[in-house]
Design a protein around this motif. Structure first.
Motif, PDB file in Angstrom:
ATOM      1  N   PHE A   1      37.021  41.242  42.846  1.00  0.00           N
ATOM      2  CA  PHE A   1      37.111  40.015  42.053  1.00  0.00           C
ATOM      3  C   PHE A   1      38.472  39.348  42.141  1.00  0.00           C
ATOM      4  O   PHE A   1      38.566  38.122  42.172  1.00  0.00           O
ATOM      5  N   GLU A   2      39.535  40.125  42.167  1.00  0.00           N
ATOM      6  CA  GLU A   2      40.850  39.514  42.049  1.00  0.00           C
ATOM      7  C   GLU A   2      41.222  38.688  43.272  1.00  0.00           C
ATOM      8  O   GLU A   2      42.155  37.904  43.231  1.00  0.00           O
TER       9      GLU A   2
ATOM     10  N   ILE B   1      38.680  33.178  29.174  1.00  0.00           N
ATOM     11  CA  ILE B   1      38.274  33.938  30.342  1.00  0.00           C
ATOM     12  C   ILE B   1      39.397  34.886  30.724  1.00  0.00           C
ATOM     13  O   ILE B   1      40.575  34.518  30.654  1.00  0.00           O
ATOM     14  N   SER B   2      39.039  36.106  31.078  1.00  0.00           N
ATOM     15  CA  SER B   2      40.052  37.082  31.448  1.00  0.00           C
ATOM     16  C   SER B   2      39.480  38.035  32.491  1.00  0.00           C
ATOM     17  O   SER B   2      38.272  38.118  32.679  1.00  0.00           O
ATOM     18  N   ARG B   3      40.384  38.735  33.151  1.00  0.00           N
ATOM     19  CA  ARG B   3      39.983  39.687  34.182  1.00  0.00           C
ATOM     20  C   ARG B   3      40.474  41.082  33.843  1.00  0.00           C
ATOM     21  O   ARG B   3      41.516  41.254  33.223  1.00  0.00           O
ATOM     22  N   ASP B   4      39.712  42.065  34.275  1.00  0.00           N
ATOM     23  CA  ASP B   4      40.183  43.438  34.311  1.00  0.00           C
ATOM     24  C   ASP B   4      40.016  43.882  35.759  1.00  0.00           C
ATOM     25  O   ASP B   4      38.929  44.296  36.182  1.00  0.00           O
ATOM     26  N   ASN B   5      41.095  43.778  36.523  1.00  0.00           N
ATOM     27  CA  ASN B   5      40.982  44.052  37.956  1.00  0.00           C
ATOM     28  C   ASN B   5      40.657  45.510  38.224  1.00  0.00           C
ATOM     29  O   ASN B   5      39.962  45.827  39.195  1.00  0.00           O
ATOM     30  N   ALA B   6      41.126  46.403  37.374  1.00  0.00           N
ATOM     31  CA  ALA B   6      40.832  47.821  37.568  1.00  0.00           C
ATOM     32  C   ALA B   6      39.330  48.093  37.444  1.00  0.00           C
ATOM     33  O   ALA B   6      38.787  48.960  38.128  1.00  0.00           O
ATOM     34  N   GLU B   7      38.678  47.326  36.563  1.00  0.00           N
ATOM     35  CA  GLU B   7      37.228  47.480  36.363  1.00  0.00           C
ATOM     36  C   GLU B   7      36.428  46.509  37.219  1.00  0.00           C
ATOM     37  O   GLU B   7      35.196  46.549  37.185  1.00  0.00           O
ATOM     38  N   ASN B   8      37.130  45.639  37.955  1.00  0.00           N
ATOM     39  CA  ASN B   8      36.458  44.616  38.767  1.00  0.00           C
ATOM     40  C   ASN B   8      35.464  43.819  37.917  1.00  0.00           C
ATOM     41  O   ASN B   8      34.317  43.574  38.302  1.00  0.00           O
ATOM     42  N   THR B   9      35.939  43.419  36.757  1.00  0.00           N
ATOM     43  CA  THR B   9      35.099  42.742  35.764  1.00  0.00           C
ATOM     44  C   THR B   9      35.834  41.534  35.209  1.00  0.00           C
ATOM     45  O   THR B   9      37.063  41.564  35.047  1.00  0.00           O
ATOM     46  N   VAL B  10      35.074  40.489  34.940  1.00  0.00           N
ATOM     47  CA  VAL B  10      35.601  39.296  34.302  1.00  0.00           C
ATOM     48  C   VAL B  10      34.888  39.129  32.965  1.00  0.00           C
ATOM     49  O   VAL B  10      33.688  39.411  32.856  1.00  0.00           O
ATOM     50  N   TYR B  11      35.636  38.695  31.974  1.00  0.00           N
ATOM     51  CA  TYR B  11      35.090  38.554  30.631  1.00  0.00           C
ATOM     52  C   TYR B  11      35.137  37.096  30.179  1.00  0.00           C
ATOM     53  O   TYR B  11      35.971  36.309  30.640  1.00  0.00           O
TER      54      TYR B  11
ATOM     55  N   SER C   1      31.207  33.698  41.662  1.00  0.00           N
ATOM     56  CA  SER C   1      32.437  34.074  42.357  1.00  0.00           C
ATOM     57  C   SER C   1      32.475  33.402  43.717  1.00  0.00           C
ATOM     58  O   SER C   1      31.423  33.206  44.353  1.00  0.00           O
ATOM     59  N   GLY C   2      33.683  33.058  44.147  1.00  0.00           N
ATOM     60  CA  GLY C   2      33.787  32.444  45.461  1.00  0.00           C
ATOM     61  C   GLY C   2      35.215  32.238  45.877  1.00  0.00           C
ATOM     62  O   GLY C   2      36.146  32.358  45.065  1.00  0.00           O
ATOM     63  N   PRO C   3      35.420  31.914  47.144  1.00  0.00           N
ATOM     64  CA  PRO C   3      36.770  31.691  47.645  1.00  0.00           C
ATOM     65  C   PRO C   3      37.310  30.337  47.199  1.00  0.00           C
ATOM     66  O   PRO C   3      36.554  29.432  46.846  1.00  0.00           O
ATOM     67  N   LEU C   4      38.630  30.237  47.208  1.00  0.00           N
ATOM     68  CA  LEU C   4      39.302  28.980  46.919  1.00  0.00           C
ATOM     69  C   LEU C   4      39.713  28.308  48.223  1.00  0.00           C
ATOM     70  O   LEU C   4      40.271  28.952  49.106  1.00  0.00           O
ATOM     71  N   THR C   5      39.443  27.029  48.334  1.00  0.00           N
ATOM     72  CA  THR C   5      39.884  26.243  49.483  1.00  0.00           C
ATOM     73  C   THR C   5      40.656  25.051  48.954  1.00  0.00           C
ATOM     74  O   THR C   5      40.096  24.217  48.240  1.00  0.00           O
ATOM     75  N   MET C   6      41.937  25.008  49.248  1.00  0.00           N
ATOM     76  CA  MET C   6      42.803  23.940  48.730  1.00  0.00           C
ATOM     77  C   MET C   6      42.721  23.893  47.205  1.00  0.00           C
ATOM     78  O   MET C   6      42.724  22.815  46.602  1.00  0.00           O
ATOM     79  N   GLY C   7      42.600  25.083  46.597  1.00  0.00           N
ATOM     80  CA  GLY C   7      42.573  25.154  45.145  1.00  0.00           C
ATOM     81  C   GLY C   7      41.226  24.876  44.521  1.00  0.00           C
ATOM     82  O   GLY C   7      41.087  24.942  43.297  1.00  0.00           O
ATOM     83  N   VAL C   8      40.210  24.584  45.341  1.00  0.00           N
ATOM     84  CA  VAL C   8      38.871  24.281  44.833  1.00  0.00           C
ATOM     85  C   VAL C   8      37.955  25.463  45.141  1.00  0.00           C
ATOM     86  O   VAL C   8      37.845  25.872  46.288  1.00  0.00           O
TER      87      VAL C   8
END
Length: 121
Positions: free
Chosen positions: A29-30, A70-80, A98-105
């Motif tokens: 996720f991160e 919205i927050s992340r727990d990268n250790a748990e690979n979870t978003v809240y 979830s998806g990649p960022l392209t030029m910030g979008v």
């Protein structure tokens, strides 16, 4: 294969709180942007909140600013999605994406199955 799974929905009275979780498998996720969307009956799906792949980059719809986080727990690979002071109009099926960022979008290429949030009076 990437899979996103939302949990935490339910029935809550107006003014109450819920925390939604979105757990990912097959993707770290991160490294990606993550967004929350919702769709109420008879309405189009709308943006709720998003977190970029860089720390502390978040965006919110005006309708939820100051109430949702919205927050992340990268250790748990979870978003809240912490939802406080819920209103009747927050009733909807909530989806994470979830998806990649392209030029910030973000380009969301994977979606969860959704979790129902119902706010009662």
């Amino acid at each position: 294969q990437v899979q996103l799974t939302e949990t935490g929905g339910g029935l809550v009275q107006a003014g109450g709180s819920l925390r939604l979780s979105c757990a990912a498998s097959g993707r770290t996720f991160e490294d990606y942007a993550v967004g929350w969307f919702r769709q109420a009956p008879g309405k189009e799906r709308e943006f709720v909140a998003a977190a970029g792949s860089r720390p502390h980059i978040t965006h919110y719809a005006d309708s939820v600013k100051g109430r949702f986080t919205i927050s992340r727990d990268n250790a748990e690979n979870t978003v809240y999605l912490q939802m406080n002071n819920l209103k009747l109009e927050d009733t909807a099926v909530y989806y994470c994406a979830s998806g990649p960022l392209t030029m910030g979008v973000p380009s969301y290429d994977y979606w969860g199955q959704g979790t129902q949030v119902t706010v009662s009076s």
